[in-house]
Design an enzyme around this catalytic site. Structure first.
Site, PDB file in Angstrom:
ATOM      1  N   LYS A 189       0.847  -1.202   0.000  1.00 55.19           N
ATOM      2  CA  LYS A 189       0.000   0.000   0.000  1.00 55.19           C
ATOM      3  C   LYS A 189       0.875   1.241   0.000  1.00 55.19           C
ATOM      4  O   LYS A 189       1.717   1.416   0.878  1.00 55.19           O
ATOM      5  CB  LYS A 189      -0.908   0.034   1.229  1.00 55.19           C
ATOM      6  CG  LYS A 189      -1.930   1.168   1.129  1.00 55.19           C
ATOM      7  CD  LYS A 189      -2.666   1.458   2.422  1.00 55.19           C
ATOM      8  CE  LYS A 189      -1.928   2.393   3.330  1.00 55.19           C
ATOM      9  NZ  LYS A 189      -1.686   3.737   2.751  1.00 55.19           N
ATOM     10  N   GLU A 265      10.175   0.568  10.356  1.00 51.74           N
ATOM     11  CA  GLU A 265      11.233   1.571  10.188  1.00 51.74           C
ATOM     12  C   GLU A 265      10.576   2.908  10.476  1.00 51.74           C
ATOM     13  O   GLU A 265       9.741   3.379   9.705  1.00 51.74           O
ATOM     14  CB  GLU A 265      11.793   1.471   8.760  1.00 51.74           C
ATOM     15  CG  GLU A 265      13.177   2.052   8.650  1.00 51.74           C
ATOM     16  CD  GLU A 265      13.131   3.478   8.208  1.00 51.74           C
ATOM     17  OE1 GLU A 265      13.141   4.351   9.102  1.00 51.74           O
ATOM     18  OE2 GLU A 265      13.070   3.727   7.004  1.00 51.74           O
ATOM     19  N   CYS A 299      13.476  10.207   7.593  1.00 55.80           N
ATOM     20  CA  CYS A 299      13.384   9.609   8.930  1.00 55.80           C
ATOM     21  C   CYS A 299      14.687   9.741   9.701  1.00 55.80           C
ATOM     22  O   CYS A 299      14.692   9.916  10.903  1.00 55.80           O
ATOM     23  CB  CYS A 299      12.981   8.142   8.818  1.00 55.80           C
ATOM     24  SG  CYS A 299      14.001   7.247   7.642  1.00 55.80           S
ATOM     25  N   GLU A 396      10.266  14.829  16.692  1.00 57.86           N
ATOM     26  CA  GLU A 396      10.577  14.769  15.263  1.00 57.86           C
ATOM     27  C   GLU A 396       9.730  15.803  14.530  1.00 57.86           C
ATOM     28  O   GLU A 396       8.506  15.781  14.600  1.00 57.86           O
ATOM     29  CB  GLU A 396      10.257  13.366  14.723  1.00 57.86           C
ATOM     30  CG  GLU A 396      10.559  13.233  13.253  1.00 57.86           C
ATOM     31  CD  GLU A 396      10.350  11.809  12.732  1.00 57.86           C
ATOM     32  OE1 GLU A 396       9.248  11.273  12.886  1.00 57.86           O
ATOM     33  OE2 GLU A 396      11.311  11.250  12.180  1.00 57.86           O
TER      34      GLU A 396
HETATM   35  P1  NAI Z   1       1.907   7.798   8.888  1.00 55.22           P
HETATM   36  O1  NAI Z   1       2.775   6.965   9.733  1.00 55.22           O
HETATM   37  O2  NAI Z   1       0.477   7.990   9.272  1.00 55.22           O
HETATM   38  O3  NAI Z   1       1.891   7.249   7.369  1.00 55.22           O
HETATM   39  C1  NAI Z   1       2.758   6.298   6.838  1.00 55.22           C
HETATM   40  C2  NAI Z   1       1.973   5.183   6.184  1.00 55.22           C
HETATM   41  O4  NAI Z   1       1.203   4.514   7.173  1.00 55.22           O
HETATM   42  C3  NAI Z   1       0.969   5.612   5.130  1.00 55.22           C
HETATM   43  O5  NAI Z   1       0.962   4.679   4.078  1.00 55.22           O
HETATM   44  C4  NAI Z   1      -0.357   5.565   5.858  1.00 55.22           C
HETATM   45  O6  NAI Z   1      -1.450   5.355   5.009  1.00 55.22           O
HETATM   46  C5  NAI Z   1      -0.142   4.377   6.770  1.00 55.22           C
HETATM   47  N1  NAI Z   1      -0.996   4.342   7.963  1.00 55.22           N
HETATM   48  C6  NAI Z   1      -1.479   5.382   8.681  1.00 55.22           C
HETATM   49  N2  NAI Z   1      -2.235   4.948   9.696  1.00 55.22           N
HETATM   50  C7  NAI Z   1      -2.250   3.593   9.629  1.00 55.22           C
HETATM   51  C8  NAI Z   1      -2.868   2.563  10.417  1.00 55.22           C
HETATM   52  N3  NAI Z   1      -3.624   2.858  11.466  1.00 55.22           N
HETATM   53  N4  NAI Z   1      -2.657   1.287  10.061  1.00 55.22           N
HETATM   54  C9  NAI Z   1      -1.870   0.976   9.010  1.00 55.22           C
HETATM   55  N5  NAI Z   1      -1.289   1.899   8.235  1.00 55.22           N
HETATM   56  C10 NAI Z   1      -1.458   3.207   8.535  1.00 55.22           C
HETATM   57  O7  NAI Z   1       2.593   9.193   8.741  1.00 55.22           O
HETATM   58  P2  NAI Z   1       1.906  10.613   8.419  1.00 55.22           P
HETATM   59  O8  NAI Z   1       0.717  10.823   9.259  1.00 55.22           O
HETATM   60  O9  NAI Z   1       1.718  10.718   6.972  1.00 55.22           O
HETATM   61  O10 NAI Z   1       3.044  11.586   8.889  1.00 55.22           O
HETATM   62  C11 NAI Z   1       3.108  11.981  10.259  1.00 55.22           C
HETATM   63  C12 NAI Z   1       4.503  11.956  10.772  1.00 55.22           C
HETATM   64  O11 NAI Z   1       5.038  10.645  10.662  1.00 55.22           O
HETATM   65  C13 NAI Z   1       5.495  12.800  10.012  1.00 55.22           C
HETATM   66  O12 NAI Z   1       5.423  14.129  10.389  1.00 55.22           O
HETATM   67  C14 NAI Z   1       6.787  12.140  10.397  1.00 55.22           C
HETATM   68  O13 NAI Z   1       7.202  12.599  11.660  1.00 55.22           O
HETATM   69  C15 NAI Z   1       6.437  10.683  10.491  1.00 55.22           C
HETATM   70  N6  NAI Z   1       6.797   9.951   9.268  1.00 55.22           N
HETATM   71  C16 NAI Z   1       7.929   9.190   9.278  1.00 55.22           C
HETATM   72  C17 NAI Z   1       8.338   8.548   8.139  1.00 55.22           C
HETATM   73  C18 NAI Z   1       9.582   7.735   8.108  1.00 55.22           C
HETATM   74  O14 NAI Z   1      10.167   7.562   7.054  1.00 55.22           O
HETATM   75  N7  NAI Z   1      10.014   7.160   9.212  1.00 55.22           N
HETATM   76  C19 NAI Z   1       7.609   8.659   6.884  1.00 55.22           C
HETATM   77  C20 NAI Z   1       6.380   9.412   6.987  1.00 55.22           C
HETATM   78  C21 NAI Z   1       6.023  10.041   8.144  1.00 55.22           C
END
Ligand code: NAI
Ligand code: MG
Length: 498
Positions: A189, A265, A299, A396
């Site tokens: 996804k 990750e 990240c 972060e």
């Molecule tokens: P997120 O963690 O919500 O999104 C990442 C992925 O997880 C997306 O594909 C999303 O659809 C999916 N996701 C969201 N909720 C889920 C759930 N309950 N069950 C399964 N999958 C789920 O990140 P978001 O809200 O877009 O960004 C928020 C913060 O997260 C950012 O400000 C940053 O601090 C962090 N982040 C960290 C990343 C990394 O590479 N470690 C990448 C993206 C965001």
């Protein structure tokens, strides 16, 4: 809703036009989801809707998982050369389509074309590296005496993979490379903010000769499609990259469903330490690469820069000048280093952190605002006089905001570096290799960069300590994450032998 074609023509602002798939990619075809719901895809640099795509929900995930399970039956026992061919062809296709893929990525994510091109090059390199592993996934023979013969096998998995929006194609490659190499199958996804390049990559998977059902790609939202994947009863594993908060939710869902394997990750607040004996100009370049690359949406961003007191003023002066020279703006301009943040939500979050830094008494050395005009652009921002208790020093931010912290001794630097719930990465800048190794030994993080930063190689494993995650991507270790051990113990009957 419902009348969106399965392919639409998209015009990219840099003059390129192409055909964008919009459906769910299941069994090597683009199909409609059950309820034919769509959602809009926005370009962060223009704030305009590029297109809509179809959204997967739970019942669509079930169909995709069944496709992955069916494909597993033959793919998991395919000859390694078969998988190698697909990976090598895929790498070539990524290279051949590099300009288009980079342009799609820049249009959808907002990152500069410079950055997108770098991602695409790493993607091709990673697929090539994975191709080399197809025939090196071996087991052991275990000698327990003459009465038995024992061997182990590495058995691939049927997995769900959930990727973020900051490196859409590169994160897809880190997920799909080991799937294809090990004989695993997947439902992947993409992030709802950036679904376009994953769907385009799906077309390339077919062209590369991947059998149907091996990889299925869906667009959709975290709480619906993502949750359905992490709670699925038929998946052996879920691999996730994203926020620590969602990582915890996924781990709970995996535990509450079928105890599937989990790799995560997650986030970080990584220290980038500059010692008195560092080469200042080089260190400043790595501070910039560490926090402003990809507009800070990384990240492992080096978001806490610790500078030893003897060179603090000189580093600040050099850094300020270099940051003010960073070209921010139209991501399609080849000169631009920093494009837009991925979304209005993300931009607002970053701007709120900047305000909190000001309120808590940190000093803005440069930047500190949204850029004028259309698009979600934030100025590269440097905060000085930062104290450990401030929110900008602890949380972060995931944007182009760096905090500068002064220290006196090596012990103090290590103490500050390790005072975080995270442990993804760290940087060390010094010309004394003994100091570098000594400090690297004492920092709690999965990756330590010495006199460099944000510097990746397919053979070097990546992943976090503590709240930064579980498991490793890339390197040899990832092949253990996508296989599980089967031990076979055979009782021998040697009575017939003389
Ligand atoms: P997120 O963690 O919500 O999104 C990442 C992925 O997880 C997306 O594909 C999303 O659809 C999916 N996701 C969201 N909720 C889920 C759930 N309950 N069950 C399964 N999958 C789920 O990140 P978001 O809200 O877009 O960004 C928020 C913060 O997260 C950012 O400000 C940053 O601090 C962090 N982040 C960290 C990343 C990394 O590479 N470690 C990448 C993206 C965001
Ligand atoms: Mg977008």
């Amino acid at each position: 809703m419902g009348d969106l074609p399965l392919e639409v023509k998209v015009d990219i602002p840099n003059g390129k036009s192409y055909t964008q798939p919009t459906g769910l990619f299941i069994n090597n075809e683009f199909v409609y989801p059950k309820d034919k719901k769509t959602f809009e895809v926005v370009s962060p640099s223009t704030e305009e809707v590029i297109t809509s795509v179809y959204e997967a929900k739970g019942e669509d995930i079930d169909i995709a998982v069944d496709a992955a399970i069916e494909a597993y039956k033959s793919w998991s026992i395919s000859a390694p050369e078969t998988r190698q061919k697909v990976l090598l062809k895929l790498a070539d296709l990524v290279d051949e389509n590099a300009d288009l893929l980079a342009s799609i990525e820049t249009f959808d994510n907002g990152k500069s074309l410079q950055n997108s091109k770098g991602d695409i090059a790493l993607t091709a390199a990673y697929f090539r590296s994975c191709a080399g592993w197809c025939d090196k996934i071996t087991g052991n023979v275990i000698n327990t005496g003459g009465s038995h013969f024992n061997y182990t096998q590495r058995v691939p998995v049927v997995c769900g993979q959930i990727i973020p929006w900051n490196f859409p194609i590169l994160m897809l490659s880190w997920k799909l490379g080991p799937v294809l190499a090990t004989g695993s199958t997947s439902v992947l996804k993409s992030a709802e903010q950036t679904p376009l390049s994953a769907l385009y990559m799906a077309k390339l998977l077919v062209e590369a000769g991947m059998p149907k059902g091996v990889v299925n790609v869906v667009s959709g939202f975290g709480k619906i499609a993502g949750a359905a994947i992490s709670a699925h009863m038929k998946l052996d594993k879920v691999a996730f990259t994203g926020s620590t908060l969602v990582g915890k939710t996924i781990m709970k869902a995996a535990a509450d469903s079928n105890l599937k394997k989990v790799t995560l990750e997650l986030g970080g607040k990584s220290p980038n330490i500059v010692f008195d004996d560092a080469k200042i100009d080089a260190a400043v370049q790595h501070i910039i690469a560490g926090i402003f690359y990809n507009s800070g949406e990384v990240c492992c961003a080096g978001s806490r820069v610790l500078i030893q007191s003897g060179i603090y003023d000189k580093v600040v002066e050099t850094l300020k000048k270099a940051v003010e020279d960073i070209k921010v703006g139209d991501p399609f301009n080849p000169e631009t280093f920093m494009g837009a943040q991925v979304s209005e939500v993300q931009m607002s979050k970053i701007l709120q952190y900047i305000e909190s830094g000001k309120e808590q008494g940190a000093k803005v050395i440069t930047g500190g605002k949204r850029s004028e005009g259309k698009g979600y652009f934030v100025q590269p921002t440097v905060f000085g006089d930062v104290k450990g208790h401030m929110k900008i020093a602890k949380e972060e931010i995931f944007g182009p905001v760096v905090t500068l912290i002064k220290f006196d001794t090596v012990d103090e630097a290590i103490e500050i570096a390790n005072s975080t719930e995270y442990g993804l990465a760290a940087g060390i800048h010094s010309t004394d290799i003994n100091k570098c190794i000594g400090v690297a030994n004492r920092i709690n993080a999965g990756t330590i960069w010495v006199n460099t930063y944000n510097d990746f190689h397919p053979m070097v494993p990546f992943g976090g300590f503590h709240s930064s995650g579980i498991g490793r991507e890339m390197g040899e270790e990832v092949y253990h994450e996508y296989t599980q051990t089967k031990a076979v113990r055979i009782k021998l009957d040697t009575t017939g032998f003389k």
